[in-house]
Structure formats: structure tokens, C-alpha cells
Design a protein around this motif. Structure first.
Motif, PDB file in Angstrom:
ATOM      1  N   GLY A 168       0.857  -1.203   0.000  1.00  0.00           N
ATOM      2  CA  GLY A 168       0.000   0.000   0.000  1.00  0.00           C
ATOM      3  C   GLY A 168       0.875   1.229   0.000  1.00  0.00           C
ATOM      4  O   GLY A 168       1.320   1.698  -1.044  1.00  0.00           O
ATOM      5  N   VAL A 169       1.164   1.754   1.202  1.00  0.00           N
ATOM      6  CA  VAL A 169       2.017   2.944   1.311  1.00  0.00           C
ATOM      7  C   VAL A 169       3.487   2.561   1.108  1.00  0.00           C
ATOM      8  O   VAL A 169       4.259   3.291   0.511  1.00  0.00           O
ATOM      9  CB  VAL A 169       1.825   3.602   2.698  1.00  0.00           C
ATOM     10  CG1 VAL A 169       2.750   4.808   2.847  1.00  0.00           C
ATOM     11  CG2 VAL A 169       0.376   4.000   2.899  1.00  0.00           C
ATOM     12  N   ASN A 170       3.822   1.364   1.617  1.00  0.00           N
ATOM     13  CA  ASN A 170       5.213   0.900   1.551  1.00  0.00           C
ATOM     14  C   ASN A 170       5.370  -0.314   0.649  1.00  0.00           C
ATOM     15  O   ASN A 170       4.389  -0.994   0.335  1.00  0.00           O
ATOM     16  CB  ASN A 170       5.695   0.504   2.959  1.00  0.00           C
ATOM     17  CG  ASN A 170       5.771   1.695   3.882  1.00  0.00           C
ATOM     18  OD1 ASN A 170       5.996   2.816   3.420  1.00  0.00           O
ATOM     19  ND2 ASN A 170       5.548   1.452   5.161  1.00  0.00           N
ATOM     20  N   LEU A 171       6.630  -0.570   0.345  1.00  0.00           N
ATOM     21  CA  LEU A 171       6.983  -1.808  -0.360  1.00  0.00           C
ATOM     22  C   LEU A 171       7.849  -2.636   0.580  1.00  0.00           C
ATOM     23  O   LEU A 171       8.823  -2.121   1.147  1.00  0.00           O
ATOM     24  CB  LEU A 171       7.782  -1.497  -1.622  1.00  0.00           C
ATOM     25  CG  LEU A 171       7.065  -0.693  -2.702  1.00  0.00           C
ATOM     26  CD1 LEU A 171       8.078  -0.006  -3.614  1.00  0.00           C
ATOM     27  CD2 LEU A 171       6.150  -1.599  -3.515  1.00  0.00           C
ATOM     28  N   LEU A 172       7.476  -3.918   0.750  1.00  0.00           N
ATOM     29  CA  LEU A 172       8.347  -4.806   1.509  1.00  0.00           C
ATOM     30  C   LEU A 172       9.424  -5.299   0.551  1.00  0.00           C
ATOM     31  O   LEU A 172       9.118  -5.758  -0.551  1.00  0.00           O
ATOM     32  CB  LEU A 172       7.555  -6.000   2.063  1.00  0.00           C
ATOM     33  CG  LEU A 172       8.397  -6.954   2.897  1.00  0.00           C
ATOM     34  CD1 LEU A 172       8.616  -6.390   4.303  1.00  0.00           C
ATOM     35  CD2 LEU A 172       7.770  -8.334   2.972  1.00  0.00           C
ATOM     36  N   VAL A 173      10.666  -5.185   0.959  1.00  0.00           N
ATOM     37  CA  VAL A 173      11.790  -5.521   0.069  1.00  0.00           C
ATOM     38  C   VAL A 173      12.486  -6.775   0.580  1.00  0.00           C
ATOM     39  O   VAL A 173      12.945  -6.815   1.729  1.00  0.00           O
ATOM     40  CB  VAL A 173      12.791  -4.334   0.017  1.00  0.00           C
ATOM     41  CG1 VAL A 173      14.026  -4.695  -0.794  1.00  0.00           C
ATOM     42  CG2 VAL A 173      12.113  -3.094  -0.555  1.00  0.00           C
ATOM     43  N   LYS A 174      12.520  -7.788  -0.249  1.00  0.00           N
ATOM     44  CA  LYS A 174      13.168  -9.038   0.151  1.00  0.00           C
ATOM     45  C   LYS A 174      14.390  -9.275  -0.745  1.00  0.00           C
ATOM     46  O   LYS A 174      14.251  -9.686  -1.904  1.00  0.00           O
ATOM     47  CB  LYS A 174      12.174 -10.195  -0.004  1.00  0.00           C
ATOM     48  CG  LYS A 174      12.680 -11.521   0.518  1.00  0.00           C
ATOM     49  CD  LYS A 174      11.619 -12.609   0.363  1.00  0.00           C
ATOM     50  CE  LYS A 174      12.094 -13.918   0.965  1.00  0.00           C
ATOM     51  NZ  LYS A 174      11.141 -15.008   0.729  1.00  0.00           N
ATOM     52  N   PRO A 175      15.595  -9.005  -0.233  1.00  0.00           N
ATOM     53  CA  PRO A 175      16.791  -9.244  -1.049  1.00  0.00           C
ATOM     54  C   PRO A 175      17.021 -10.755  -1.193  1.00  0.00           C
ATOM     55  O   PRO A 175      16.911 -11.486  -0.210  1.00  0.00           O
ATOM     56  CB  PRO A 175      17.918  -8.598  -0.251  1.00  0.00           C
ATOM     57  CG  PRO A 175      17.256  -7.814   0.833  1.00  0.00           C
ATOM     58  CD  PRO A 175      15.939  -8.456   1.090  1.00  0.00           C
ATOM     59  N   LEU A 176      17.334 -11.201  -2.410  1.00  0.00           N
ATOM     60  CA  LEU A 176      17.448 -12.640  -2.665  1.00  0.00           C
ATOM     61  C   LEU A 176      18.847 -13.074  -3.060  1.00  0.00           C
ATOM     62  O   LEU A 176      19.169 -14.247  -3.024  1.00  0.00           O
ATOM     63  CB  LEU A 176      16.455 -13.040  -3.762  1.00  0.00           C
ATOM     64  CG  LEU A 176      14.987 -12.786  -3.434  1.00  0.00           C
ATOM     65  CD1 LEU A 176      14.135 -12.805  -4.697  1.00  0.00           C
ATOM     66  CD2 LEU A 176      14.476 -13.823  -2.452  1.00  0.00           C
ATOM     67  N   THR A 177      19.665 -12.132  -3.494  1.00  0.00           N
ATOM     68  CA  THR A 177      21.040 -12.466  -3.899  1.00  0.00           C
ATOM     69  C   THR A 177      21.991 -11.484  -3.209  1.00  0.00           C
ATOM     70  O   THR A 177      21.539 -10.477  -2.623  1.00  0.00           O
ATOM     71  CB  THR A 177      21.227 -12.311  -5.423  1.00  0.00           C
ATOM     72  OG1 THR A 177      20.966 -10.940  -5.767  1.00  0.00           O
ATOM     73  CG2 THR A 177      20.286 -13.207  -6.210  1.00  0.00           C
ATOM     74  N   GLU A 178      23.275 -11.764  -3.317  1.00  0.00           N
ATOM     75  CA  GLU A 178      24.263 -10.858  -2.729  1.00  0.00           C
ATOM     76  C   GLU A 178      24.129  -9.467  -3.359  1.00  0.00           C
ATOM     77  O   GLU A 178      24.228  -8.451  -2.675  1.00  0.00           O
ATOM     78  CB  GLU A 178      25.682 -11.393  -2.941  1.00  0.00           C
ATOM     79  CG  GLU A 178      26.024 -12.589  -2.061  1.00  0.00           C
ATOM     80  CD  GLU A 178      25.796 -12.315  -0.569  1.00  0.00           C
ATOM     81  OE1 GLU A 178      26.191 -11.243  -0.098  1.00  0.00           O
ATOM     82  OE2 GLU A 178      25.186 -13.185   0.107  1.00  0.00           O
ATOM     83  N   ARG A 179      23.895  -9.447  -4.678  1.00  0.00           N
ATOM     84  CA  ARG A 179      23.736  -8.165  -5.377  1.00  0.00           C
ATOM     85  C   ARG A 179      22.504  -7.442  -4.857  1.00  0.00           C
ATOM     86  O   ARG A 179      22.523  -6.234  -4.634  1.00  0.00           O
ATOM     87  CB  ARG A 179      23.617  -8.442  -6.881  1.00  0.00           C
ATOM     88  CG  ARG A 179      23.655  -7.234  -7.747  1.00  0.00           C
ATOM     89  CD  ARG A 179      24.043  -7.562  -9.159  1.00  0.00           C
ATOM     90  NE  ARG A 179      23.068  -8.421  -9.835  1.00  0.00           N
ATOM     91  CZ  ARG A 179      23.151  -8.759 -11.114  1.00  0.00           C
ATOM     92  NH1 ARG A 179      24.150  -8.320 -11.850  1.00  0.00           N
ATOM     93  NH2 ARG A 179      22.242  -9.529 -11.665  1.00  0.00           N
ATOM     94  N   GLY A 180      21.437  -8.211  -4.631  1.00  0.00           N
ATOM     95  CA  GLY A 180      20.211  -7.632  -4.093  1.00  0.00           C
ATOM     96  C   GLY A 180      20.418  -7.077  -2.687  1.00  0.00           C
ATOM     97  O   GLY A 180      19.932  -5.989  -2.351  1.00  0.00           O
ATOM     98  N   LYS A 181      21.164  -7.809  -1.893  1.00  0.00           N
ATOM     99  CA  LYS A 181      21.432  -7.356  -0.508  1.00  0.00           C
ATOM    100  C   LYS A 181      22.200  -6.054  -0.525  1.00  0.00           C
ATOM    101  O   LYS A 181      21.930  -5.140   0.257  1.00  0.00           O
ATOM    102  CB  LYS A 181      22.269  -8.418   0.221  1.00  0.00           C
ATOM    103  CG  LYS A 181      21.451  -9.561   0.786  1.00  0.00           C
ATOM    104  CD  LYS A 181      22.365 -10.531   1.521  1.00  0.00           C
ATOM    105  CE  LYS A 181      21.645 -11.867   1.669  1.00  0.00           C
ATOM    106  NZ  LYS A 181      22.529 -12.963   1.988  1.00  0.00           N
ATOM    107  N   SER A 182      23.164  -5.977  -1.416  1.00  0.00           N
ATOM    108  CA  SER A 182      23.982  -4.773  -1.497  1.00  0.00           C
ATOM    109  C   SER A 182      23.124  -3.563  -1.911  1.00  0.00           C
ATOM    110  O   SER A 182      23.259  -2.465  -1.354  1.00  0.00           O
ATOM    111  CB  SER A 182      25.121  -5.047  -2.478  1.00  0.00           C
ATOM    112  OG  SER A 182      25.628  -3.872  -2.969  1.00  0.00           O
ATOM    113  N   ILE A 183      22.222  -3.767  -2.859  1.00  0.00           N
ATOM    114  CA  ILE A 183      21.370  -2.662  -3.329  1.00  0.00           C
ATOM    115  C   ILE A 183      20.404  -2.215  -2.240  1.00  0.00           C
ATOM    116  O   ILE A 183      20.132  -1.022  -2.068  1.00  0.00           O
ATOM    117  CB  ILE A 183      20.611  -3.095  -4.608  1.00  0.00           C
ATOM    118  CG1 ILE A 183      21.583  -3.125  -5.793  1.00  0.00           C
ATOM    119  CG2 ILE A 183      19.425  -2.171  -4.914  1.00  0.00           C
ATOM    120  CD1 ILE A 183      21.023  -3.715  -7.056  1.00  0.00           C
ATOM    121  N   ALA A 184      19.915  -3.180  -1.460  1.00  0.00           N
ATOM    122  CA  ALA A 184      18.908  -2.845  -0.443  1.00  0.00           C
ATOM    123  C   ALA A 184      19.534  -2.470   0.897  1.00  0.00           C
ATOM    124  O   ALA A 184      18.817  -2.132   1.847  1.00  0.00           O
ATOM    125  CB  ALA A 184      17.968  -4.041  -0.262  1.00  0.00           C
TER     126      ALA A 184
END
Lengths: 355, 279
Positions: A168-184
Motif C-alpha cells: 500500500g504505502v510501503n513496499l516490503l523488500v526481500k533481497p534474494l542475492t548478494e547483489r540484491g542485498k547490497s542494493i537494499a
């Protein structure tokens, strides 16, 4: 797993940060056709859309372009043409709000394009490695979607670096890879209860999808039993072999290789272009012999390939992610779900699911 | 990073016209770079994409044997744009070869057995590779008797005639060469390949058959072998289908779930019995 949170208000900053390293692409409404979603660069001041069914074309062409130069030639000496490897495009890109079905499509194609040392498609692999995939879970699947039946799902994670769920107001962010973790990494942690809310949304999305077909018997039936179903003649009557289903499909990967040589030129190039198994020339030998010379053989090839040949070859994985594009865009209303139901029916002459 | 689409540059070192109608020529290539020659390690039965920049690529069976040193031969029928361009090329011209591709005849797995090798028309090229490989003393001692059955339309369309005479003179090899009908200067066998196979009735005991020919020859040879008591897992056939990538991606050569370019071109008859006849 450390969940993060991204408020839609702070999205512009997130995209701006990404833009420093990557070109950010996202589904945008086509200016001329309002309901058509297309992949476009997200400009610095633009906010991505979160309410959309899916793009008309899958994002496979970011990694497997419709037309791609593989190498160049240059005349040296008398007539000899010398090969010049093509310089790879170096753009690093983020696909933002990519749907899980499309991400699974690219993940599936990794298996095809990079099978082993012999089958190591450098053009595919290079672009794939340079493409960050930030997914947007599908909360409201549309009637033509059938991702659950195709071993995928509205919140599927395969092929993604990050999965985002719209709360709704927010997005839940689930990092799935090392690259994703770094971005988030710079995003704030999610608060207790937010992942649970996402799980409920996921359950609702899955429950909203009516089960439309089963592949149980398709798996058990022998290849030749399915191949010989009289039903193929019926599908063939309708199909016009236009290839729309294959071009919009996130997992169709057939291609042609052609040399282009301008008249009187001393440089040329070898390109590969999307091709499709239902084109009459696709299997035509130089001798004139055509193993799939009849339309019925070509129509059968597409469905058998997706739901029988690929599972036999690739450990049960189907060559379909249930995105529903082929259902929505077929000009003669052939519905792959009906076809698979007919392949699955106990009576070989059955005509598919009842509507 | 190895790019499987980039051909190795080769120079044409010899061209031989093979048949009276000049539609078949044998091209000998030498690699421009020694490291490419080493990388191109192949087995009898494999094929390669002959690549002429600006024109395209064509998949052709390798006619030479790896036991012939650096000699790399392809016997090419002039048919489409690539092969027609190739027929116009001369010694010294540079082009590309991409490969080797596909699987090969399962000779290593069938040591000690007799071999029946059946070839029709210009599909004999990969079986030349096999026959030459078998002539190598190291390999010859590993197999029993060899029956080589080969047919062409006319005496003038027979490939490798001189070589076959040399094979015949070596112990344990019987060459049965046939042409479709009688010709004034022909004293050998006459009749189509399946009929010759039927007359010879090769024994299936402790033997395998390698078959390569046009679809019609394959179609009529299979029942003859069945009649002679051959089982499906003793017969190996080499298929041809239109191909582009040659490495099992582009989907053009699919027969059922198999890719002729990667899983083939050699399949046992037992494998083909489970597949649609889309070849």
C-alpha cells in the motif's frame, strides 16, 4: 532473511541512487495506447507505476534482443573476409517492477542458453550478468494468468535479485542475492508484522487464481501417445501460424542466424533474429525436404515442446511460466490452457476444458 | 570466455572434384592458428558448420579421420547459397569452421564386435571418416570383420573409389559397392542399397550397424535389418536436419525432445523408435 522497507514516497531517491550505477527500466504506460505497458527508461523525476497487469512484451529482449549482431566481417586482401568479434554492449541495467513470471522466464532460459561448456552463449550470459532484476510481486493476477499451474507463482522468486511486495504505502523488500542485498543495504529494516502482511497478500493472490488445468497425465503419457492425439488437427484448424504467441512468450528462444552484407560494401555482419517453430521455413532443408512441412506438425511442436519435450529434457521443468500473454494476444483465441487440458484428458479425443 | 559462435579461421589447401557432374567437391582445410587445430579435436561421425562470412553457415559432416593428422576434409554437395559460394572458392582462400559438433558413432563402446557400415549417396562422408579411423592399426585390432555397403546413383557419382579399393585389400574388410542400375563400364553390384543389404543378409551376432544415407534409404533399410534379425539397439543412424546454432539452443533441429545438433546426429534405432519421425 533480513526484510527491508521502501516507502513509495522515498522511491524517487532509491531510483536516483540506482541511476548512478545503472540505467533503470520499468513498465510504463504507452503514451498512445493507455492500457499497453511497455518497458522504458525511468527518468530521474519519474515514479514507476504499481498498478498494471503486465507489459505487452516480456523483458526477454533485454538479454536476448529481437535482432542482435554476433560478429562483423571486414574484407582484407582480395576477397577474404576477416571476422571481427562484436564489441559487447556495456550498459548495466536494472529492471524495476519486473513480474515474477517474467523473472522466472529468464531464469528458465539460463538453463537453455548456458547448458555446459559447448553451449555457453556468451551474448546471453554477458547481458544477463549486467542486468539486475528487482521484482514486483503480483497481488491481483488477471484472468489470463496461470502461473501456479506452470510451476511459478504471483510471488515467485526465481531469477530475481530482489522481490518487492506492494503493501500500500510501503513496499516490503526481500533481497534474494548478494547483489540484491547490497542494493537494499541502505534501506531501513522492515518492522515486525510486515512480512506477515506480505504473506497474507500472497495467499490472497494465489487463492484468487482459479486452477484451470492439470499436467498430471501429460507427465505420465508417453511422448508418442501425446504426439498422436487426434486433437492436434482441431487446434490446427484455427491456428494461423502467425507466431504472436512465440514472440510475446518469456521462454520462447528459437532463433535464426543470417549474414548481412551490403551490396558493394567491404564490411558486413552476422546477426541472430528471433524465429519461431511455426514458420513453414523453420525446418525446411536445402534439399526441399521439410520434416514439419504440415501446419499440424508445427502447431503440435509448440505445445509439445513447452509441456512435454522440455520437461523430459530438463528434469520436469515446463517451458512456460503462465504469464498469459499468448492467451491474451492470440488473434484467433487459442488458449494454451485448453490445449494442455486436452493433452491431459483421459479420452484422447477430448476437446479441452469446459468454459 | 569461449564464444561458441566464432568460427576458427581456415585456409583452403586443396580442392578435388569428386563426381562426374561436379556437384561434389572435397575441400581440405588447414587452420590458420595451431591452437585452433588442437582445440578442434573430433571423432568419426561429428560435423561442423562451414562458415563463409557474408554468406552464412552450413552444417557438413567431417569426412577426414582424426587419425589423418592435421588433414581436415569436407566433401560438399553444391545445393544452397553457402555451398555454392564454397564451390567457387579456390586454394588459398580463407573462411571459417565452427565445431566440432554433435556426438559420434559409438565405436569405443563396441570393441570386439563386427561392423556393418551402410552408406547411401553423399552421406558416405562421415562414414569415410569412420573407415579411415578403423584402418589405423591401433583401432583395427579392436574390431572384428567389417562389411562396408555403399551405393550411389551412377558409377560417376561414387565418392572415394580409389580409397575403397585400398580398404578392400586390407584384411577383414569387405566393400560392397553398388549403383542403381547397370552401366556399360560397371562390373560391380547393381540395385538400391536396401536390396543389396537384403541379398548380403549381414549377421547380427556380436555386431553393430552404422547407417547413414538419405531419408528414403534409411526408411527402406531398417525393415531389411529387422528381417535379418537385427535389434534396435544394434543399429546406429546418423540424421540430418536443418541447423543454425549447432549447440542445442536455436530449436531448429528438434526431433521430439532431442536436438539433432547436440544429442545427435547419431542415434540408435532404439532411441528413434521413441521419437516422432520429424527428420
Amino acid at each position: 532473511m533480513q526484510y527491508k522497507i521502501l516507502s513509495k514516497d522515498s522511491l524517487a531517491g532509491f531510483v536516483e541512487a540506482l541511476s548512478k550505477e545503472y540505467t533503470v527500466y520499468a513498465p510504463k504506460r504507452d503514451k498512445k495506447v493507455p492500457n499497453k505497458m511497455v518497458w522504458k527508461v525511468l527518468e530521474a523525476d519519474e515514479t514507476p507505476t504499481f498498478e498494471f497487469v503486465n507489459t505487452e512484451m516480456s523483458p526477454k529482449d533485454f538479454v536476448f534482443p529481437q535482432s542482435e549482431c554476433m560478429m562483423r566481417f571486414k574484407a582484407e586482401g582480395k576477397e577474404a573476409m576477416v571476422l571481427k568479434p562484436v564489441e559487447m554492449d556495456t550498459e548495466r541495467r536494472v529492471l524495476l517492477n519486473v513480474r515474477p513470471c517474467d523473472a522466472k522466464g529468464l531464469s528458465f532460459m539460463d538453463m537453455i542458453f548456458c547448458q555446459d561448456e559447448q553451449t555457453n552463449d556468451v551474448y546471453w550470459r554477458d547481458k544477463r550478468e549486467r542486468t539486475v532484476m528487482i521484482g514486483l510481486a503480483c497481488n491481483n493476477p488477471c484472468p489470463s494468468c496461470f502461473c501456479l499451474e506452470a510451476n511459478c507463482g504471483p510471488h515467485h522468486e526465481a531469477g530475481l535479485d530482489i522481490l518487492m511486495v506492494d503493501l500500500g504505502v510501503n513496499l516490503l523488500v526481500k533481497p534474494l542475492t548478494e547483489r540484491g542485498k547490497s542494493i537494499a543495504a541502505s534501506l531501513p529494516d522492515a518492522e515486525a508484522g510486515e512480512p506477515e502482511r506480505a504473506a497474507i497478500i500472497k495467499r490472497h493472490a494465489e487463492d484468487a487464481m482459479k486452477k484451470t488445468f492439470s499436467t498430471e497425465r501429460v507427465e505420465q503419457r508417453s511422448l508418442m501417445e501425446l504426439y498422436n492425439l487426434p486433437y492436434w488437427e482441431r487446434v490446427c484448424e484455427t491456428c494461423i501460424n502467425c507466431g504472436t504467441c512465440t514472440f510475446v512468450c518469456p521462454t520462447c528462444h528459437c532463433f535464426d542466424i543470417q549474414d548481412e552484407m551490403p551490396a558493394n560494401g567491404d564490411t558486413g555482419r552476422r546477426v541472430r533474429n528471433w524465429d519461431y517453430c511455426m514458420a513453414p521455413l523453420f525446418t525446411l532443408h536445402t534439399s526441399g525436404h521439410n520434416p514439419r512441412g504440415k501446419k499440424v506438425a508445427r502447431v503440435r511442436q509448440r505445445f509439445m515442446h513447452k509441456y512435454k519435450y522440455i520437461p523430459m529434457k530438463r528434469g520436469g521443468e515446463v517451458g512456460c511460466v503462465g504469464c498469459g500473454r499468448c492467451v491474451r494476444l492470440c488473434p484467433v483465441n487459442i488458449d494454451i490452457r485448453d490445449v494442455i487440458n486436452a493433452m491431459n484428458a483421459p479420452d484422447a479425443t477430448a476437446e479441452g476444458r469446459e468454459v | 570466455m569461449l564464444n561458441p559462435y566464432l568460427p576458427y579461421p581456415v585456409r583452403i589447401s586443396d580442392v578435388r572434384v569428386e563426381t562426374e557432374d561436379k556437384t561434389l567437391r572435397t575441400f581440405e582445410f588447414e587452420f590458420l592458428h595451431e591452437k585452433d587445430a588442437k582445440a578442434f579435436a573430433y571423432h568419426p561421425g561429428q560435423f561442423a558448420e562451414l562458415s563463409i562470412p557474408g554468406v552464412g553457415e552450413s552444417p557438413i559432416g567431417i569426412a577426414s579421420s582424426p587419425t589423418e593428422g592435421n588433414k581436415l576434409l569436407f566433401t560438399v554437395f553444391r545445393a544452397g547459397s553457402v555451398t555454392s559460394k564454397l564451390h567457387g572458392m579456390k586454394v588459398g582462400d580463407v573462411m571459417g569452421v565452427r565445431g566440432p559438433m554433435g556426438n559420434w558413432y559409438p565405436l569405443d563402446q563396441n570393441e570386439g564386435k563386427n561392423l556393418v557400415i551402410i552408406a547411401g549417396g553423399y552421406a558416405v562422408t562421415t562414414l569415410r571418416s569412420t573407415m579411415v579411423w578403423l584402418q589405423d592399426p591401433k583401432n583395427r585390432s579392436r574390431f572384428g570383420e567389417i562389411d562396408f555397403i555403399y551405393g550411389a546413383r551412377t558409377p560417376g557419382m561414387l565418392l572415394y573409389r580409389d580409397e575403397m579399393e585400398a580398404w578392400q585389400n586390407k584384411g577383414g574388410v569387405r566393400c560392397h559397392v553398388t549403383v542403381d542400375r547397370e552401366f556399360p563400364d560397371w562390373n560391380g553390384l547393381t540395385g538400391f542399397v536396401p536390396a543389396v543389404v537384403e541379398r548380403l543378409a549381414p549377421k547380427p551376432d556380436n555386431a553393430i550397424a552404422l547407417v547413414c544415407g538419405p531419408p528414403v534409404m534409411i526408411k527402406f533399410t531398417q525393415p531389411v535389418l529387422d528381417k535379418c534379425g537385427w535389434k534396435s539397439d544394434q543399429i546406429f543412424l546418423s540424421l540430418e536436419n536443418r541447423m543454425k546454432c549447432g549447440i542445442g539452443i536455436c530449436g531448429r533441429c528438434n526431433v521430439g525432445h532431442q536436438y539433432v545438433c547436440k544429442d545427435g546426429p547419431v542415434f540408435s534405432k532404439a532411441e528413434l523408435d521413441e521419437l516422432p519421425v520429424e527428420y
